[in-house]
Scaffold this motif. Structure first.
Motif, PDB file in Angstrom:
ATOM      1  N   MET A  12      -1.713  44.026 -21.021  1.00  0.00           N
ATOM      2  CA  MET A  12      -2.523  45.417 -20.204  1.00  0.00           C
ATOM      3  C   MET A  12      -2.884  44.535 -18.777  1.00  0.00           C
ATOM      4  O   MET A  12      -3.629  43.616 -19.015  1.00  0.00           O
ATOM      5  CB  MET A  12      -3.537  45.799 -21.014  1.00  0.00           C
ATOM      6  N   GLU A  13      -2.669  45.417 -17.953  1.00  0.00           N
ATOM      7  CA  GLU A  13      -3.110  44.933 -16.604  1.00  0.00           C
ATOM      8  C   GLU A  13      -4.338  45.924 -16.070  1.00  0.00           C
ATOM      9  O   GLU A  13      -3.897  47.127 -16.069  1.00  0.00           O
ATOM     10  CB  GLU A  13      -2.022  44.812 -15.594  1.00  0.00           C
ATOM     11  N   THR A  14      -5.422  45.228 -15.726  1.00  0.00           N
ATOM     12  CA  THR A  14      -6.376  46.158 -15.499  1.00  0.00           C
ATOM     13  C   THR A  14      -7.053  46.197 -14.027  1.00  0.00           C
ATOM     14  O   THR A  14      -7.963  46.918 -13.508  1.00  0.00           O
ATOM     15  CB  THR A  14      -7.604  45.838 -16.267  1.00  0.00           C
ATOM     16  N   PHE A  15      -6.555  45.489 -13.266  1.00  0.00           N
ATOM     17  CA  PHE A  15      -6.899  45.219 -11.831  1.00  0.00           C
ATOM     18  C   PHE A  15      -6.047  46.052 -10.801  1.00  0.00           C
ATOM     19  O   PHE A  15      -4.688  46.036 -11.062  1.00  0.00           O
ATOM     20  CB  PHE A  15      -7.102  43.779 -11.520  1.00  0.00           C
ATOM     21  N   ASP A  16      -6.611  46.209  -9.481  1.00  0.00           N
ATOM     22  CA  ASP A  16      -5.738  46.855  -8.547  1.00  0.00           C
ATOM     23  C   ASP A  16      -5.263  46.052  -7.588  1.00  0.00           C
ATOM     24  O   ASP A  16      -4.456  46.211  -6.629  1.00  0.00           O
ATOM     25  CB  ASP A  16      -6.928  47.765  -7.796  1.00  0.00           C
ATOM     26  N   GLN A  17      -5.827  44.855  -7.670  1.00  0.00           N
ATOM     27  CA  GLN A  17      -5.176  43.712  -6.576  1.00  0.00           C
ATOM     28  C   GLN A  17      -5.321  42.411  -7.643  1.00  0.00           C
ATOM     29  O   GLN A  17      -6.293  42.062  -8.383  1.00  0.00           O
ATOM     30  CB  GLN A  17      -6.190  43.529  -5.241  1.00  0.00           C
ATOM     31  N   TYR A  18      -4.052  41.533  -7.060  1.00  0.00           N
ATOM     32  CA  TYR A  18      -4.231  40.125  -7.746  1.00  0.00           C
ATOM     33  C   TYR A  18      -3.698  39.262  -6.297  1.00  0.00           C
ATOM     34  O   TYR A  18      -3.150  39.905  -5.641  1.00  0.00           O
ATOM     35  CB  TYR A  18      -3.033  39.980  -8.972  1.00  0.00           C
ATOM     36  N   ASP A  19      -4.026  38.149  -6.580  1.00  0.00           N
ATOM     37  CA  ASP A  19      -3.867  37.115  -5.609  1.00  0.00           C
ATOM     38  C   ASP A  19      -2.679  36.430  -6.134  1.00  0.00           C
ATOM     39  O   ASP A  19      -2.968  35.029  -6.473  1.00  0.00           O
ATOM     40  CB  ASP A  19      -4.933  36.455  -4.985  1.00  0.00           C
ATOM     41  N   ALA A  20      -1.445  36.562  -6.318  1.00  0.00           N
ATOM     42  CA  ALA A  20      -0.364  35.746  -6.557  1.00  0.00           C
ATOM     43  C   ALA A  20       0.512  35.479  -5.190  1.00  0.00           C
ATOM     44  O   ALA A  20       1.328  36.076  -4.568  1.00  0.00           O
ATOM     45  CB  ALA A  20       0.519  36.316  -7.592  1.00  0.00           C
ATOM     46  N   THR A  21       0.284  34.087  -4.815  1.00  0.00           N
ATOM     47  CA  THR A  21       0.773  33.678  -3.199  1.00  0.00           C
ATOM     48  C   THR A  21       2.434  34.045  -3.561  1.00  0.00           C
ATOM     49  O   THR A  21       2.906  34.028  -2.490  1.00  0.00           O
ATOM     50  CB  THR A  21       0.402  32.205  -3.265  1.00  0.00           C
ATOM     51  N   TYR A  22       2.988  33.751  -4.548  1.00  0.00           N
ATOM     52  CA  TYR A  22       4.594  33.883  -4.751  1.00  0.00           C
ATOM     53  C   TYR A  22       4.889  35.208  -4.238  1.00  0.00           C
ATOM     54  O   TYR A  22       6.015  35.433  -3.713  1.00  0.00           O
ATOM     55  CB  TYR A  22       5.189  33.356  -5.946  1.00  0.00           C
ATOM     56  N   GLU A  23       4.131  36.190  -4.187  1.00  0.00           N
ATOM     57  CA  GLU A  23       4.436  37.669  -3.892  1.00  0.00           C
ATOM     58  C   GLU A  23       3.998  38.102  -2.633  1.00  0.00           C
ATOM     59  O   GLU A  23       4.595  39.062  -2.047  1.00  0.00           O
ATOM     60  CB  GLU A  23       3.568  38.747  -4.858  1.00  0.00           C
ATOM     61  N   ASN A  24       3.233  37.275  -1.978  1.00  0.00           N
ATOM     62  CA  ASN A  24       2.766  37.495  -0.592  1.00  0.00           C
ATOM     63  C   ASN A  24       3.939  38.110   0.450  1.00  0.00           C
ATOM     64  O   ASN A  24       3.485  39.076   1.228  1.00  0.00           O
ATOM     65  CB  ASN A  24       1.929  36.449   0.037  1.00  0.00           C
ATOM     66  N   GLU A  25       5.080  37.431   0.596  1.00  0.00           N
ATOM     67  CA  GLU A  25       6.125  37.877   1.470  1.00  0.00           C
ATOM     68  C   GLU A  25       6.733  38.978   1.216  1.00  0.00           C
ATOM     69  O   GLU A  25       6.936  39.927   1.913  1.00  0.00           O
ATOM     70  CB  GLU A  25       7.481  36.676   1.938  1.00  0.00           C
ATOM     71  N   SER A  26       6.912  39.133  -0.150  1.00  0.00           N
ATOM     72  CA  SER A  26       7.523  40.423  -0.728  1.00  0.00           C
ATOM     73  C   SER A  26       6.571  41.780  -0.353  1.00  0.00           C
ATOM     74  O   SER A  26       6.882  42.887  -0.256  1.00  0.00           O
ATOM     75  CB  SER A  26       7.933  40.572  -2.157  1.00  0.00           C
TER      76      SER A  26
END
Length: 148
Positions: free
Chosen positions: A1-15
């Motif tokens: 389950m994912e419960t947050f509206d925002q994550y800081d995953a640097t690998y996703e930033n460019e996408s």
């Protein structure tokens, strides 16, 4: 389950940047996950998750809905549950493996992933199974959610 509206995953930033700019992207950071999902599906294993989201969706959540078309195509069952319908569910992320093992996810204040904590108390594992079942019962399949 994912419960947050925002994550800081640097690998996703460019996408994420490309998504918000309307630019095409081949999601290079996701390719190994998609391969693993496809292999698991071919072996009869299932992956499923429920994302609890605030509506209207944040930019990051919209990006997640867009990305989930690819993971869904690879065999993952992703469902969405509006936050106002998630009463009684935990306010933290977790993974549940084969209904027997729980890993509770921990994040810092900036939503960077800190690591997972294995939960091995049988009573807690039962509770996590209940939360999973309740969330899935009320959640909407990705395709239906995206169509709305």
């Amino acid at each position: 389950m994912e419960t947050f509206d925002q994550y800081d995953a640097t690998y996703e930033n460019e996408s994420l940047r490309k998504f918000l700019a309307g630019e095409p992207d081949d999601l290079p950071w996701m390719q190994s996950w998609l391969s693993m999902l496809g292999e698991a599906a071919a072996e009869g294993r299932t992956f499923a998750r429920v994302r609890v989201v605030t509506t209207p969706l944040t930019d990051y959540s919209r990006f997640g809905v867009w990305c989930s078309q690819f993971t869904g195509g690879a065999g993952e069952d992703i469902r969405y549950l509006p936050r106002d319908q998630a009463e009684g569910l935990p306010k933290h992320d977790y993974w549940l493996f084969d209904s027997r093992k729980v890993v509770r996810m921990h994040f810092d204040d900036g939503m960077s992933f800190l690591g997972g904590e294995v939960v091995d108390d049988p009573a807690e594992i039962i509770q996590y199974n209940y939360w999973r079942d309740a969330a899935r019962h009320h959640a909407v399949r990705r395709e239906d959610f995206a169509a709305e």
